[in-house]
Design a protein around this motif. Structure first.
Motif, PDB file in Angstrom:
ATOM      1  N   ASP A   1     -11.453 -25.822  27.354  1.00 24.91           N
ATOM      2  CA  ASP A   1     -11.202 -25.879  25.721  1.00 24.91           C
ATOM      3  C   ASP A   1     -11.996 -25.132  24.770  1.00 24.91           C
TER       4      ASP A   1
ATOM      5  N   SER B   1     -11.338 -21.914  22.272  1.00 18.00           N
ATOM      6  CA  SER B   1     -11.490 -22.095  20.915  1.00 18.00           C
ATOM      7  C   SER B   1     -12.382 -20.593  20.291  1.00 18.00           C
TER       8      SER B   1
ATOM      9  N   GLY C   1      -2.161 -24.591  30.738  1.00 12.34           N
ATOM     10  CA  GLY C   1      -1.678 -25.619  29.810  1.00 12.34           C
ATOM     11  C   GLY C   1      -2.842 -25.184  28.333  1.00 12.34           C
ATOM     12  N   VAL C   2      -3.965 -25.001  28.655  1.00 13.44           N
ATOM     13  CA  VAL C   2      -4.984 -24.584  27.462  1.00 13.44           C
ATOM     14  C   VAL C   2      -4.384 -23.082  26.945  1.00 13.44           C
TER      15      VAL C   2
ATOM     16  N   VAL D   1      -1.461 -21.735  26.606  1.00 14.11           N
ATOM     17  CA  VAL D   1      -0.283 -22.189  25.823  1.00 14.11           C
ATOM     18  C   VAL D   1      -0.756 -23.012  24.769  1.00 14.11           C
ATOM     19  N   LYS D   2      -1.706 -23.934  24.740  1.00 14.70           N
ATOM     20  CA  LYS D   2      -1.942 -24.577  23.657  1.00 14.70           C
ATOM     21  C   LYS D   2      -2.545 -23.755  22.673  1.00 14.70           C
ATOM     22  N   TYR D   3      -3.437 -22.844  23.023  1.00 12.15           N
ATOM     23  CA  TYR D   3      -3.957 -21.889  21.952  1.00 12.15           C
ATOM     24  C   TYR D   3      -3.113 -20.618  21.512  1.00 12.15           C
ATOM     25  N   ARG D   4      -1.954 -20.530  22.273  1.00 17.27           N
ATOM     26  CA  ARG D   4      -0.948 -19.513  22.213  1.00 17.27           C
ATOM     27  C   ARG D   4      -1.682 -18.325  22.396  1.00 17.27           C
TER      28      ARG D   4
ATOM     29  N   THR E   1       7.150 -18.381  29.845  1.00 23.31           N
ATOM     30  CA  THR E   1       5.590 -18.198  28.998  1.00 23.31           C
ATOM     31  C   THR E   1       5.760 -17.187  27.898  1.00 23.31           C
TER      32      THR E   1
END
Length: 324
Positions: free
Chosen positions: A204, A208, A235-236, A238-241, A303
């Motif tokens: 993460d 970031s 997953g991370v 995709v979360k942060y695109r 994706t």
């Protein structure tokens, strides 16, 4: 006289009963044992290895495989030491991370690798043709591969000007791979942002950091962590695109955007043949290191859609597999 005969009978009977046990003990002594070093969750290629070993006559139970799975990389030297103390006949250490741990505790037990990134550059073998010592196997030549992945990343996202590079300081081959990536970036005219990741807990923060640095995509350098934690990593992302280029097909099957890399199943199967030859008496020094011959480009269109990215048709046409 009758009592004597009875005692003799019991003695003979007891001896006869012990024969199978003695024979079994002798068989156990002669059973070759294969030590396996792995990272928990990194099962890619393992089934291909087991099946090929079985085809070659090395069946679990008849030929014992001592499995050792580390939760973290820093546990590997201890586990390698366990295998050495057990006096296994050969140690299967898939990549440079595992080879280094095994190399530190033995110079005599043969070590076979399957997906080593740079065996000559790291000093694990003297040369590909004449490895010398007790180490040999298959190589995927990460330095050249990483540069190729960067090219494909730029092709997939032509407008990208800044790319994050996720690398692992615990992986011995990464420093040399990073130099190759830097050279490739200069040729392509893109900026790089190097972001280290040692464990899953770093994911993460790494993404970031890349977001704050305004990268347009990222490249992941191959390491055991990347395949072991492939679901969490995808997953991370995709979360942060952020669109990413991964090293393994399994990363894309878990939700990553795209990957380009060696066929791990093929390399593990070929490495099983090395194990078989060594168990039959061939010395590791006499087995040249072979290189990967099968590479796969895999693209996950689901994706891509989720990220709002249109993959160029020319790249899709070259893909070995497209996940829709």
């Amino acid at each position: 006289m009758l009592n004597m005969r009875r005692r003799e009978f019991i003695t003979v009977l007891g001896g006869a009963a012990a024969w199978p046990l003695a024979a079994h003990a002798q068989q156990r002594v002669n059973i070759p044992r294969i030590g396996f070093l792995g990272l928990a969750g990194e099962f890619s290629g393992v089934e291909a290895l087991r099946l090929r070993l079985r085809d070659l006559g090395h069946i679990e139970g008849a030929n014992v495989i001592e499995w050792r799975w580390a939760e973290k990389v820093d546990q590997l030297p201890e586990l390698a030491g366990e295998l050495v103390r057990m006096n296994v006949n050969v140690i299967f250490a898939p990549s440079s991370t595992f080879v280094e741990a095994a190399r530190q505790v033995t110079t005599t037990i043969p070590i076979v690798f399957a997906v080593h990134a740079d065996p000559v550059g790291l000093g694990h073998v003297a040369s590909l043709a004449r490895p010398g010592g007790n180490i040999t196997g298959l190589s995927m030549l990460l330095t050249e591969l990483s540069a190729k992945e960067l090219e494909m990343m730029k092709e997939a996202i032509p407008h990208v000007r800044r790319i994050g590079v996720l690398w692992n300081p615990t992986t011995p081959s990464h420093l040399r791979a990073l130099k190759a990536i830097e050279t490739g970036a200069e040729r392509l005219g893109v900026e790089l942002r190097m972001v280290p990741m040692r464990t899953r807990e770093d994911f993460d923060d790494a993404f970031s950091t890349m977001t704050r640095q305004a990268v347009g995509g990222f490249l992941v350098v191959a390491s055991p962590l990347i395949v072991a934690e492939r679901v969490a990593l995808a997953g991370v992302a995709v979360k942060y695109r952020l669109p990413g280029m991964f090293p393994f097909k399994e990363n894309v099957e878990s939700g990553g955007l795209m990957s380009y890399g060696a066929d791990r199943d093929d390399l593990y199967r070929r490495a099983a043949t090395y194990v078989d030859k060594i168990l039959k008496g061939v010395k590791p020094a006499d087995l040249p290191v072979e290189q990967a011959s099968k590479y796969q480009l895999v693209v996950n269109l689901k994706t891509a859609t989720a990220l709002g990215l249109e993959v160029p048709p020319t790249l899709l046409a070259r893909a070995d597999e497209v996940i829709e």
